[in-house]
Scaffold this motif. Structure first.
Motif, PDB file in Angstrom:
ATOM      1  N   ASP A  38     -33.358  29.037  13.845  1.00 23.19           N
ATOM      2  CA  ASP A  38     -34.029  28.490  15.029  1.00 23.19           C
ATOM      3  C   ASP A  38     -34.435  27.057  14.700  1.00 23.19           C
ATOM      4  N   LEU A  39     -33.610  26.107  15.101  1.00 20.58           N
ATOM      5  CA  LEU A  39     -33.819  24.713  14.711  1.00 20.58           C
ATOM      6  C   LEU A  39     -35.142  24.161  15.229  1.00 20.58           C
ATOM      7  N   MET A  40     -35.448  24.384  16.484  1.00 26.83           N
ATOM      8  CA  MET A  40     -36.672  23.822  17.043  1.00 26.83           C
ATOM      9  C   MET A  40     -37.907  24.389  16.347  1.00 26.83           C
ATOM     10  N   GLN A  41     -37.892  25.702  16.064  1.00 27.84           N
ATOM     11  CA  GLN A  41     -39.033  26.316  15.405  1.00 27.84           C
ATOM     12  C   GLN A  41     -39.189  25.792  13.987  1.00 27.84           C
ATOM     13  N   SER A  42     -38.077  25.673  13.255  1.00 26.60           N
ATOM     14  CA  SER A  42     -38.139  25.183  11.876  1.00 26.60           C
ATOM     15  C   SER A  42     -38.633  23.747  11.828  1.00 26.60           C
ATOM     16  N   CYS A  43     -38.198  22.923  12.762  1.00 27.33           N
ATOM     17  CA  CYS A  43     -38.662  21.532  12.802  1.00 27.33           C
ATOM     18  C   CYS A  43     -40.159  21.473  13.075  1.00 27.33           C
ATOM     19  N   ALA A  44     -40.640  22.379  13.911  1.00 27.53           N
ATOM     20  CA  ALA A  44     -42.068  22.409  14.223  1.00 27.53           C
ATOM     21  C   ALA A  44     -42.886  22.901  13.036  1.00 27.53           C
ATOM     22  N   ASP A  45     -42.304  23.796  12.234  1.00 30.45           N
ATOM     23  CA  ASP A  45     -43.040  24.388  11.118  1.00 30.45           C
ATOM     24  C   ASP A  45     -43.164  23.459   9.919  1.00 30.45           C
ATOM     25  N   LEU A  46     -42.196  22.578   9.717  1.00 28.43           N
ATOM     26  CA  LEU A  46     -42.207  21.714   8.540  1.00 28.43           C
ATOM     27  C   LEU A  46     -43.061  20.471   8.777  1.00 28.43           C
ATOM     28  N   PRO A  47     -43.786  20.015   7.753  1.00 26.44           N
ATOM     29  CA  PRO A  47     -44.696  18.870   7.905  1.00 26.44           C
ATOM     30  C   PRO A  47     -43.990  17.521   7.772  1.00 26.44           C
ATOM     31  N   VAL A  48     -42.808  17.411   8.348  1.00 27.82           N
ATOM     32  CA  VAL A  48     -42.007  16.192   8.288  1.00 27.82           C
ATOM     33  C   VAL A  48     -41.430  15.946   9.667  1.00 27.82           C
ATOM     34  N   GLU A  49     -41.396  14.683  10.090  1.00 30.06           N
ATOM     35  CA  GLU A  49     -40.811  14.351  11.385  1.00 30.06           C
ATOM     36  C   GLU A  49     -39.298  14.290  11.196  1.00 30.06           C
ATOM     37  N   LEU A  50     -38.601  15.296  11.754  1.00 25.46           N
ATOM     38  CA  LEU A  50     -37.162  15.437  11.536  1.00 25.46           C
ATOM     39  C   LEU A  50     -36.330  14.937  12.705  1.00 25.46           C
ATOM     40  N   GLY A  51     -36.947  14.740  13.846  1.00 30.36           N
ATOM     41  CA  GLY A  51     -36.213  14.281  15.015  1.00 30.36           C
ATOM     42  C   GLY A  51     -35.832  15.416  15.936  1.00 30.36           C
ATOM     43  N   PRO A  52     -35.389  15.087  17.144  1.00 27.88           N
ATOM     44  CA  PRO A  52     -35.014  16.111  18.121  1.00 27.88           C
ATOM     45  C   PRO A  52     -33.672  16.748  17.785  1.00 27.88           C
ATOM     46  N   ALA A  53     -33.427  17.910  18.377  1.00 32.83           N
ATOM     47  CA  ALA A  53     -32.150  18.598  18.209  1.00 32.83           C
ATOM     48  C   ALA A  53     -31.074  17.874  19.017  1.00 32.83           C
ATOM     49  N   ASN A  54     -29.955  17.609  18.368  1.00 35.28           N
ATOM     50  CA  ASN A  54     -28.822  16.967  19.016  1.00 35.28           C
ATOM     51  C   ASN A  54     -27.633  17.909  18.975  1.00 35.28           C
ATOM     52  N   LYS A  55     -26.912  18.031  20.078  1.00 31.19           N
ATOM     53  CA  LYS A  55     -25.686  18.822  20.094  1.00 31.19           C
ATOM     54  C   LYS A  55     -24.547  17.970  19.534  1.00 31.19           C
ATOM     55  N   ILE A  56     -23.874  18.498  18.520  1.00 31.52           N
ATOM     56  CA  ILE A  56     -22.783  17.797  17.869  1.00 31.52           C
ATOM     57  C   ILE A  56     -21.520  18.630  18.013  1.00 31.52           C
ATOM     58  N   THR A  57     -20.396  17.979  18.182  1.00 32.46           N
ATOM     59  CA  THR A  57     -19.119  18.683  18.230  1.00 32.46           C
ATOM     60  C   THR A  57     -18.132  18.043  17.265  1.00 32.46           C
ATOM     61  N   ARG A  58     -17.251  18.865  16.746  1.00 28.82           N
ATOM     62  CA  ARG A  58     -16.093  18.412  15.957  1.00 28.82           C
ATOM     63  C   ARG A  58     -14.949  19.333  16.335  1.00 28.82           C
ATOM     64  N   GLY A  59     -14.041  18.815  17.154  1.00 29.80           N
ATOM     65  CA  GLY A  59     -12.994  19.665  17.688  1.00 29.80           C
ATOM     66  C   GLY A  59     -13.606  20.749  18.559  1.00 29.80           C
ATOM     67  N   ALA A  60     -13.234  22.003  18.300  1.00 30.47           N
ATOM     68  CA  ALA A  60     -13.742  23.119  19.096  1.00 30.47           C
ATOM     69  C   ALA A  60     -15.086  23.638  18.597  1.00 30.47           C
ATOM     70  N   LEU A  61     -15.542  23.148  17.459  1.00 29.46           N
ATOM     71  CA  LEU A  61     -16.800  23.621  16.871  1.00 29.46           C
ATOM     72  C   LEU A  61     -17.977  22.799  17.380  1.00 29.46           C
ATOM     73  N   SER A  62     -19.079  23.472  17.708  1.00 29.95           N
ATOM     74  CA  SER A  62     -20.294  22.763  18.125  1.00 29.95           C
ATOM     75  C   SER A  62     -21.491  23.368  17.405  1.00 29.95           C
ATOM     76  N   TRP A  63     -22.514  22.541  17.171  1.00 24.97           N
ATOM     77  CA  TRP A  63     -23.731  22.989  16.508  1.00 24.97           C
ATOM     78  C   TRP A  63     -24.868  22.047  16.894  1.00 24.97           C
ATOM     79  N   GLN A  64     -26.063  22.361  16.413  1.00 20.82           N
ATOM     80  CA  GLN A  64     -27.226  21.514  16.658  1.00 20.82           C
ATOM     81  C   GLN A  64     -27.718  20.929  15.333  1.00 20.82           C
ATOM     82  N   MET A  65     -28.196  19.706  15.390  1.00 13.77           N
ATOM     83  CA  MET A  65     -28.733  19.078  14.192  1.00 13.77           C
ATOM     84  C   MET A  65     -29.919  18.197  14.580  1.00 13.77           C
ATOM     85  N   ALA A  66     -30.961  18.251  13.769  1.00 14.75           N
ATOM     86  CA  ALA A  66     -32.133  17.407  14.008  1.00 14.75           C
ATOM     87  C   ALA A  66     -31.833  16.010  13.468  1.00 14.75           C
TER      88      ALA A  66
END
Length: 210
Positions: free
Chosen positions: A96-124
């Motif tokens: 759970d990217l949003m929850q993990s970003c909220a739990d850690l005491p570091v500003e990681l940035g918002p979740a971004n949708k990334i794609t590479r070919g047919a694969l997609s994922w989220q990254m802060a």
């Protein structure tokens, strides 16, 4: 074996001005020719990818000169990258990217949708493209459900044995990750500036990538 850790080590990334420089860097240190990866249209980058096992891998990433203009700064702080290719950061995956970003005491940035070919994922990714603690703190991502993408990458018989992260605030970073991540093979050292080195078992013996 499953654990209760909320963060799981995912991969290490070599940053480079060009993929050619990144490939030459890996070839020099590991004696391996990195296989091709793909393009990230949202970030204006492309990469090389190599499996380091069923659920981890090595990435070389650089600005894609053929990419269409983008409306943001690139991830991995590539818009400000200079000098020779080098290990620039490491990445962990979460359920759970949003929850993990909220739990850690570091500003990681918002979740971004990334794609590479047919694969997609989220990254802060921070809006300015910078990385926490200059890359010494891991970036966070969330893969879609299903087999880890590393299982489909080219496997040249290389495995990550251990990794060392050097930073002036290494002790602070280690403390923030304690209990969140299995750090049996991850070591932290206090040093004047951020750097990384990874011991990788190759068909030609243990090699040090940095």
């Amino acid at each position: 074996m499953l654990t209760d850790y909320s963060l799981r080590f995912d991969h290490i990334a070599v940053s480079a001005r060009t993929l050619e420089e990144g490939a030459a860097h890996v070839r020099e240190y590991l004696g391996i020719d990195m296989p091709s990866g793909g393009q990230h249209a949202a970030m204006g980058t492309h990469n090389l990818l190599m499996s380091l096992g069923p659920d981890t891998f090595l990435e070389v990433i650089a600005t894609d000169p053929s990419a269409s203009p983008i409306q943001r700064t690139r991830w991995f702080n590539l818009d400000n990258f200079s000098g020779p290719a080098r290990l620039g950061t490491w990445i962990v995956n979460v359920k759970d990217l949003m929850q993990s970003c909220a739990d850690l005491p570091v500003e990681l940035g918002p979740a971004n949708k990334i794609t590479r070919g047919a694969l997609s994922w989220q990254m802060a990714v921070r809006d300015d493209g910078s990385m926490p603690f200059d890359g010494a703190f891991p970036m966070l991502m969330q893969w879609p459900d299903g087999p880890h993408p590393a299982a489909r990458m080219t496997d040249l018989g290389c495995r990550l044995e251990q990794m060392t992260v050097v930073h002036p605030k290494a002790a602070e970073i280690q403390q923030m990750l304690q209990g969140q991540l299995d750090m049996a093979n991850i070591h932290f050292e206090i040093g004047d500036a951020m750097s990384m080195r990874a011991e990788i078992k190759t068909p030609n013996g243990i090699k040090l990538l940095k």
